[in-house]
Design a protein around this motif. Structure first.
Motif, short mmCIF file in Angstrom:
data_model
loop_
_atom_site.label_atom_id
_atom_site.label_comp_id
_atom_site.label_asym_id
_atom_site.label_seq_id
_atom_site.Cartn_x
_atom_site.Cartn_y
_atom_site.Cartn_z
N ARG A 333 0.84 -1.20 0.00
CA ARG A 333 0.00 0.00 0.00
C ARG A 333 0.88 1.25 0.00
N TYR A 352 -4.91 3.42 5.24
CA TYR A 352 -4.89 1.95 5.31
C TYR A 352 -6.30 1.43 5.57
N PRO A 353 -7.22 1.59 4.64
CA PRO A 353 -8.61 1.20 4.89
C PRO A 353 -8.75 -0.32 5.07
N GLY A 354 -9.40 -0.71 6.15
CA GLY A 354 -9.64 -2.14 6.38
C GLY A 354 -8.38 -2.94 6.62
N THR A 431 -13.07 -5.84 3.87
CA THR A 431 -13.71 -5.27 2.68
C THR A 431 -14.87 -4.36 3.07
N ALA A 434 -13.45 -1.09 4.51
CA ALA A 434 -12.87 -0.28 3.44
C ALA A 434 -13.94 0.37 2.58
#
Length: 471
Positions: A333, A352-354, A431, A434
């Protein structure tokens, strides 16, 4: 001194940046002392999980009798398994190196490198030291196994690190593991399933102490059923074993591990091999980051801002050396944002989603967000759901559970699962988070019956007070 458009230091996650920069027309110097692919490909994620998959198969066969299937493991071709995995890894790494060498935009320095000034690095080239420089530098210097100074005898007794253990061709009859984190859990599972007698010595009260406490206690109990587990002991010394005074069932002679509890209780264990799984440390010091004006914190990690910029102008840091997370997927990422910021000149703030992680032991662990012990608040809901409470989960030999943590408004604060396929189950929540979904949306989502994912739904339905419809 040779000047480039971009210096990339470290050929693991840094290789992603170097390749992208070359595709965008920059002249790139890529410095890596070992094979391309970094720790993950060569000494970490990839070889360990390929080996652990074999361990999972062996464990499944041994447990088959509980399901009425008459099966047994007669033998394990240990050296062949290790050779096959490492051959695959070597080929993959060499393929990356060949691709880099074929690029007319990338100059690969397969050598030690160290900062000698601002955005200037000295490399050990074939014809002697050579200095290279650029206006932009992406520092992806990685990490290495930590060998605590508090353990006496490490300079006198041969021991394994995680990298060594993955290439060990002769299976030890007895392996002593110092450490109680994810490396200890994964390597203990692998060697135990391959037929070794495993003893684990961890200084915390539980194994995997960074996980949610309920999960850590469950995992510790599961390991104690199959292995010799000593928690609450700090390893103090390694020594060569002598004589035949080893405890019953232990290796005569061999290597001796001494440990001590907080109360002063002493422990001695012997093994053919000793694995030090006592954590990892960043490589900023070995790259001489100070010489470039790069600030590090008290643990040696490079300090970065939200754009992954360091204290040195024109230097970005990503991956293990930066310490934001120490996962390959978080490093990837960060590589995306390093390309945007260092290569394309953007000012993109990394997020840093999820973000989740997994431990590929037995049982597996999957985790996202905060643990219950981390929460600095009283107003949250907890939901747990056992594998046995689902149709498919009740058919499995292994047990486990999922645990959901949610705020009063439905925000997902954390999710933790321990048991079969935990490394995949956690991705449903990753998921959802995010994508901006809350705990109610996860609880209300129609789940396939009787899929194992109903464990996830059950935990969120309990946390949010939904009736167990469809489970």
């Amino acid at each position: 001194m040779t000047e480039f458009d971009l210096l990339v230091l470290g050929g693991g996650t840094g290789n992603v940046v170097a390749s992208a920069a070359a595709e965008e027309g920059l002249d790139v110097a890529l410095v890596e002392r070992d094979r391309l692919g970094g720790t993950c490909l060569n000494r970490g994620c990839n070889p360990s999980k390929k080996l652990i998959h074999r361990a999972d198969v062996a464990e499944t066969v041994r447990r088959a009798g509980a399901l009425g299937v008459d099966a047994s493991v007669e033998d394990v071709a240990f050296a062949d398994v290790v050779d096959e995995v490492n051959r695959e890894i070597t080929n993959a790494a060499e393929s990356k190196a060949e691709t880099a060498r074929e690029s007319d935009r990338i100059t690969l320095f397969r050598a030690e490198g160290r900062f000698v000034g601002k955005r200037t690095v000295e490399v050990d080239a074939e014809n002697g030291p050579e200095e290279i420089t650029a206006e932009r530098v992406v520092f992806a210097g990685g990490s290495r196994p930590m060998i605590p100074d508090s353990i006496a005898g490490t300079d006198e007794v041969d021991f394994l690190t995680s990298a060594d253990a993955l290439r060990l061709r002769e299976r030890p009859d007895r392996l002593v593991i110092a450490g109680g984190g994810y490396v200890a859990a994964e390597m203990g599972h692998f060697f135990g399933a391959m037929g070794a007698d495993v003893a684990i010595v961890g200084r915390s009260e539980v194994l995997l102490d960074r996980e949610d406490r309920d999960v850590a206690e469950f995992a510790t109990d599961a390991y104690a059923e199959r292995h010799e587990v000593h928690t609450g002991y700090e390893v103090t010394e390694l020594a060569e074993g002598e004589g035949d005074d080893a405890e019953e069932g232990a290796v005569e002679g061999g290597k001796l591990v001494r440990a001590e509890s907080k109360d002063g209780e002493e422990l001695e264990l012997r093994g053919d091999e000793v694995l030090l799984a006592t954590g990892r440390r960043p490589n900023a010091d070995s790259w001489n980051a100070d010489a470039a004006g790069i600030d590090t914190d008290e643990k040696g990690f490079v300090e970065t801002d939200e754009y992954l910029e360091t204290s040195a102008d024109g230097v970005w840091a990503i991956g293990d050396v930066a310490g934001n997370y120490m996962f390959k997927h978080s490093g990837d990422r960060e590589a995306e944002f390093a390309v945007r910021n260092a290569v394309r000149g953007e000012r993109a703030s990394v997020d840093y989603p999820g973000m989740a992680h997994a431990v590929f032991g037995s049982p597996q662990v999957g985790s996202l967000g905060e643990t219950e012990g981390d929460l600095d608040r009283d107003d949250y809901d907890v939901g747990t759901f056992a594998y046995d409470d689902t149709a498919l989960g009740s058919a499995l030999v292994q047990d486990g559970f999922a645990k959901a943590l949610a705020a009063p408004d439905g925000e997902v604060l954390g999710f933790h699962v321990v048991g079969p396929h935990a490394s995949m189950l956690v991705h449903e929540v990753a998921t959802a988070v995010a994508a901006g979904a809350d705990a109610d949306r996860i609880a209300e989502t129609i789940h396939v019956h009787p899929a194992l994912s109903e464990v996830v739904q059950g935990a969120f339905r309990e946390a949010r007070g939904h009736p167990p419809t469809g489970i």
